[in-house]
Each structure stands twice: as C-alpha cells, then as structure tokens.
Design a protein around this motif. Sequence first.
Motif, PDB file in Angstrom:
ATOM      1  N   SER A   1      43.313 -23.706  44.908  1.00 41.67           N
ATOM      2  CA  SER A   1      42.135 -22.832  44.952  1.00 41.67           C
ATOM      3  C   SER A   1      42.426 -21.602  45.808  1.00 41.67           C
ATOM      4  CB  SER A   1      40.934 -23.582  45.525  1.00 41.67           C
ATOM      5  OG  SER A   1      41.106 -23.829  46.909  1.00 41.67           O
ATOM      6  N   LEU A   2      41.650 -20.554  45.560  1.00 50.92           N
ATOM      7  CA  LEU A   2      41.835 -19.311  46.304  1.00 50.92           C
ATOM      8  C   LEU A   2      41.700 -19.556  47.807  1.00 50.92           C
ATOM      9  CD1 LEU A   2      42.230 -16.233  46.301  1.00 50.92           C
ATOM     10  CD2 LEU A   2      39.752 -15.981  46.045  1.00 50.92           C
ATOM     11  N   LYS A   3      40.682 -20.298  48.231  1.00 51.05           N
ATOM     12  CA  LYS A   3      40.486 -20.487  49.677  1.00 51.05           C
ATOM     13  C   LYS A   3      41.590 -21.357  50.282  1.00 51.05           C
ATOM     14  CE  LYS A   3      37.169 -24.351  49.369  1.00 51.05           C
ATOM     15  NZ  LYS A   3      35.820 -24.837  49.724  1.00 51.05           N
ATOM     16  N   ASP A   4      41.991 -22.435  49.594  1.00 49.47           N
ATOM     17  CA  ASP A   4      42.999 -23.331  50.162  1.00 49.47           C
ATOM     18  C   ASP A   4      44.384 -22.698  50.228  1.00 49.47           C
ATOM     19  OD1 ASP A   4      41.118 -25.247  50.602  1.00 49.47           O
ATOM     20  OD2 ASP A   4      41.785 -26.613  49.018  1.00 49.47           O
ATOM     21  N   ALA A   5      44.618 -21.671  49.420  1.00 46.01           N
ATOM     22  CA  ALA A   5      45.912 -20.978  49.451  1.00 46.01           C
ATOM     23  C   ALA A   5      46.178 -20.348  50.812  1.00 46.01           C
ATOM     24  CB  ALA A   5      45.966 -19.913  48.358  1.00 46.01           C
ATOM     25  N   ALA A   6      45.114 -20.092  51.579  1.00 44.08           N
ATOM     26  CA  ALA A   6      45.281 -19.517  52.924  1.00 44.08           C
ATOM     27  C   ALA A   6      45.989 -20.466  53.871  1.00 44.08           C
ATOM     28  CB  ALA A   6      43.914 -19.137  53.503  1.00 44.08           C
ATOM     29  N   SER A   7      46.109 -21.737  53.494  1.00 50.44           N
ATOM     30  CA  SER A   7      46.746 -22.719  54.376  1.00 50.44           C
ATOM     31  C   SER A   7      48.269 -22.703  54.287  1.00 50.44           C
ATOM     32  CB  SER A   7      46.237 -24.126  54.034  1.00 50.44           C
ATOM     33  OG  SER A   7      46.703 -24.541  52.758  1.00 50.44           O
ATOM     34  N   PHE A   8      48.833 -21.935  53.359  1.00 49.64           N
ATOM     35  CA  PHE A   8      50.271 -22.022  53.110  1.00 49.64           C
ATOM     36  C   PHE A   8      51.176 -20.951  53.729  1.00 49.64           C
ATOM     37  CE2 PHE A   8      49.211 -24.792  49.334  1.00 49.64           C
ATOM     38  CZ  PHE A   8      49.921 -25.897  49.781  1.00 49.64           C
ATOM     39  N   PRO A   9      50.834 -19.664  53.735  1.00 51.60           N
ATOM     40  CA  PRO A   9      51.856 -18.651  54.058  1.00 51.60           C
ATOM     41  C   PRO A   9      52.558 -18.839  55.405  1.00 51.60           C
ATOM     42  CG  PRO A   9      49.970 -17.598  53.041  1.00 51.60           C
ATOM     43  CD  PRO A   9      49.568 -19.022  53.284  1.00 51.60           C
ATOM     44  N   GLU A  10      51.819 -19.038  56.472  1.00 52.31           N
ATOM     45  CA  GLU A  10      52.445 -19.138  57.794  1.00 52.31           C
ATOM     46  C   GLU A  10      53.302 -20.397  57.923  1.00 52.31           C
ATOM     47  OE1 GLU A  10      53.281 -18.288  61.926  1.00 52.31           O
ATOM     48  OE2 GLU A  10      52.605 -17.020  60.277  1.00 52.31           O
ATOM     49  N   VAL A  11      52.770 -21.536  57.498  1.00 51.71           N
ATOM     50  CA  VAL A  11      53.553 -22.778  57.640  1.00 51.71           C
ATOM     51  C   VAL A  11      54.772 -22.761  56.718  1.00 51.71           C
ATOM     52  CG1 VAL A  11      51.648 -24.216  58.460  1.00 51.71           C
ATOM     53  CG2 VAL A  11      52.092 -24.083  56.002  1.00 51.71           C
ATOM     54  N   ALA A  12      54.597 -22.285  55.498  1.00 47.92           N
ATOM     55  CA  ALA A  12      55.714 -22.264  54.553  1.00 47.92           C
ATOM     56  C   ALA A  12      56.821 -21.324  55.035  1.00 47.92           C
ATOM     57  CB  ALA A  12      55.231 -21.851  53.168  1.00 47.92           C
ATOM     58  N   CYS A  13      56.434 -20.144  55.503  1.00 49.70           N
ATOM     59  CA  CYS A  13      57.437 -19.186  55.974  1.00 49.70           C
ATOM     60  C   CYS A  13      58.105 -19.662  57.257  1.00 49.70           C
ATOM     61  CB  CYS A  13      56.805 -17.804  56.168  1.00 49.70           C
ATOM     62  SG  CYS A  13      56.344 -16.996  54.618  1.00 49.70           S
ATOM     63  N   THR A  14      57.333 -20.290  58.151  1.00 51.40           N
ATOM     64  CA  THR A  14      57.914 -20.802  59.393  1.00 51.40           C
ATOM     65  C   THR A  14      58.910 -21.917  59.106  1.00 51.40           C
ATOM     66  OG1 THR A  14      55.966 -20.233  60.717  1.00 51.40           O
ATOM     67  CG2 THR A  14      57.397 -21.948  61.586  1.00 51.40           C
ATOM     68  N   VAL A  15      58.481 -22.909  58.338  1.00 54.71           N
ATOM     69  CA  VAL A  15      59.344 -24.068  58.080  1.00 54.71           C
ATOM     70  C   VAL A  15      60.554 -23.676  57.235  1.00 54.71           C
ATOM     71  CG1 VAL A  15      59.463 -26.333  56.967  1.00 54.71           C
ATOM     72  CG2 VAL A  15      57.480 -25.734  58.363  1.00 54.71           C
ATOM     73  N   TRP A  16      60.334 -22.897  56.183  1.00 50.50           N
ATOM     74  CA  TRP A  16      61.464 -22.555  55.311  1.00 50.50           C
ATOM     75  C   TRP A  16      62.494 -21.700  56.046  1.00 50.50           C
ATOM     76  CZ3 TRP A  16      62.952 -24.979  51.182  1.00 50.50           C
ATOM     77  CH2 TRP A  16      64.053 -24.471  50.494  1.00 50.50           C
ATOM     78  N   SER A  17      62.028 -20.733  56.830  1.00 53.02           N
ATOM     79  CA  SER A  17      62.967 -19.825  57.504  1.00 53.02           C
ATOM     80  C   SER A  17      63.740 -20.514  58.620  1.00 53.02           C
ATOM     81  CB  SER A  17      62.229 -18.606  58.061  1.00 53.02           C
ATOM     82  OG  SER A  17      61.335 -18.972  59.092  1.00 53.02           O
ATOM     83  N   THR A  18      63.167 -21.537  59.225  1.00 53.04           N
ATOM     84  CA  THR A  18      63.837 -22.206  60.340  1.00 53.04           C
ATOM     85  C   THR A  18      64.737 -23.333  59.863  1.00 53.04           C
ATOM     86  OG1 THR A  18      61.846 -23.563  60.679  1.00 53.04           O
ATOM     87  CG2 THR A  18      62.088 -21.609  62.057  1.00 53.04           C
ATOM     88  N   VAL A  19      64.148 -24.419  59.388  1.00 49.39           N
ATOM     89  CA  VAL A  19      64.959 -25.610  59.114  1.00 49.39           C
ATOM     90  C   VAL A  19      65.749 -25.525  57.813  1.00 49.39           C
ATOM     91  CG1 VAL A  19      63.551 -27.145  60.517  1.00 49.39           C
ATOM     92  CG2 VAL A  19      62.999 -26.872  58.117  1.00 49.39           C
ATOM     93  N   PHE A  20      65.342 -24.680  56.890  1.00 52.61           N
ATOM     94  CA  PHE A  20      66.078 -24.586  55.625  1.00 52.61           C
ATOM     95  C   PHE A  20      66.987 -23.365  55.566  1.00 52.61           C
ATOM     96  CE2 PHE A  20      62.401 -27.292  54.643  1.00 52.61           C
ATOM     97  CZ  PHE A  20      63.076 -28.421  54.223  1.00 52.61           C
ATOM     98  N   MET A  21      66.448 -22.159  55.764  1.00 51.28           N
ATOM     99  CA  MET A  21      67.294 -20.963  55.683  1.00 51.28           C
ATOM    100  C   MET A  21      68.308 -20.902  56.821  1.00 51.28           C
ATOM    101  SD  MET A  21      64.506 -18.047  54.526  1.00 51.28           S
ATOM    102  CE  MET A  21      65.643 -16.658  54.500  1.00 51.28           C
TER     103      MET A  21
END
Length: 325
Positions: free
Chosen positions: A113-133
């Motif tokens: 949903s449009l509202k729940d999408a707000a829960s992703f950008p910061e956590v996804a970018c933080t986790v992906w850039s640190t432990v994966f990239m």
Amino acid sequence: MKAVVITTPGGPEVLKLQQVDDPQLNDDAVLIRVAATALNRADTLQRQGMYPPPKGESEYLGLECSGVIESVGKNVSRWKVGDQVCALLSGGGYAEKVVVPAGQVLPIPSGISLKDAASFPEVACTVWSTVFMTSKLSSGETFLIHGGSSGIGTFAIQMAKYLGIKVFVTAGSDEKLKACKEFGADICINYKTEDFVARVKEETGGKGVDVILDNIGGPYFQKNLESLSIDGRLFIIGLMGGVKAEANIALILAKRLTVQGAGLRTRSVEKKAEIVSEVEKNVWPAIAEGKVKPVVYKYFPLSEAGEGHKLMETSAHIGKILLLA
C-alpha cells in the motif's frame, strides 16, 4: 503546508504541527505530497538537538516517506506528476510536502500500500548498503542482528533469509523473540537472560558468526569481537548503549576482523542514488514476491508525532512506527 516543527530541543512534547513555507523544487528533484513517513531513532536524537541535518537539507524530521509526485524538475526524466513513490530523505518527511533528489526516489513495491511503502526506504538502504554492498554477506554465511525486533531488524531478518543466510538475533523479551522467529530468525537470544557470546559460540561450534549488525555500540564492542568468526565483519549503525568501549583489539588481528561504521544521511547525493538503485534491483523483487513484508506496529496522524516518539523511546514496538500526513 504543515510540518512538524521542533519548537526547542527537548522531549517529545516539543514537536508541534505548524504552518510553514512549502519546500522549493530544483531542476534535479521531485516534489512529493507526503502520504506517510516513518520514525527512526535518528529523529529522536535530532529532536534533542544531538543530530542536526546536513547543511542545506530540510530542518524538519523524517528520513523516508511515501506519497504522490506533484511536480518534477526540468532535468528529471524517469518520474512524472501523479506517480506513486517512496523515497530516501535527508530530512523533511514529517510534512505535507517534501522535495527529494530524483535519484533517491523509488516506485511503490508491487503489492504494498502507498502508506506502508514509507516503512521501507531507510531500512532497506541502511541494511543493503552495510551488510550486503560493503560487508558482502552472502548465501551460506551466518548473520547476527542486534535489536532484531526493530524496524532495521525485522527487515534485515527477512532479507537475509530470502538470500539463504542463517540468522541470529538478540532482543529483550520473549514477545519480541517470538516475532523475530516468525520473520524467519533461526536462533533467538534474550540478551537480558542469556550471554549472546556463549550462545553464538554454542550454535556455531565455537566458530562465531560471519557478520554482525550492531545498533548498541560501546557495551557490545568486545562481545561482538568475541562473537565473530575468522574474517568476520562487524558493522556498527547505532550507539544506543553508549560511545565508549574497552576491548581487546588483538582479536581484530588474530581473526582478521573488519570493523566498520555507517552514516547514510551524510552521504553524497550520488552515493545515495547508487544505493537506492541497488535496493530497487535487489530488494524490491523480494518484496514483490512477498518474501519481505512491511512490519508496521502503529500508525499516528502527523499531528501526534510526539506520541510516536514517546512510543519509540519505550522500545515496546516491533517493526516500524508510521505517521500519516
């Protein structure tokens, strides 16, 4: 527009919804009418006057949002007026409108949903850039997440399991550990009643884990070094427990350990665009497949941002707390 203003540095009560000037669009950005924004620990520090925004960025809180594009800069080609999007911000999410560099904007993940999408950008970018990239965590490895029930933790568990990684978590209650188990965590450790170092050693045959994502800082530094395997990687993304540590750094040499820190907010626009692009390529498919789901604990209206901060500071929540504009 209306935005949540820090009237003076202090507790949650200093946050007030007020009428302010609209942000000014530039050629390389888009203007988003905000549907929702999410709370992050950094917001509570900024509210207290301890984490000012980078120079030139919005003075308002909010490091991520979802919403609908209202206008686009003349150099922007991918996005158009009316697009439903979410975005990684350097600030400004606690408002009715926000201007974002085009490279930090993402489409709404399929099925979200449009509202729940707000829960992703910061956590996804933080986790992906640190432990994966950076730490190159990969299939077949082991991963310890401190604060497994947090917004970062609940996302990291799901993403790691999607990629075939064995997940260890720490949390402070049976309720939180149960939730972590449901998100896919393999080994759940109550840090209040168990020594996580001993448990990690027990579960790995004395070897230790390959990567640790830590939001505690000082008090866990020595324990983290002890919990890592040969060639292990420790990524520190928070200092909730304090900034000072006494440690036997000979372990870093003996085990060939890597210790790194991360600060997403202060990265360049170019680097953030690179991270966002990698997240869309690697994380969005997992969300579309239903393997990574939004974990939202509670919604508050923007006018009750202070109540959201009070809840966050109790650490009673599991997952994310959202504000609806």
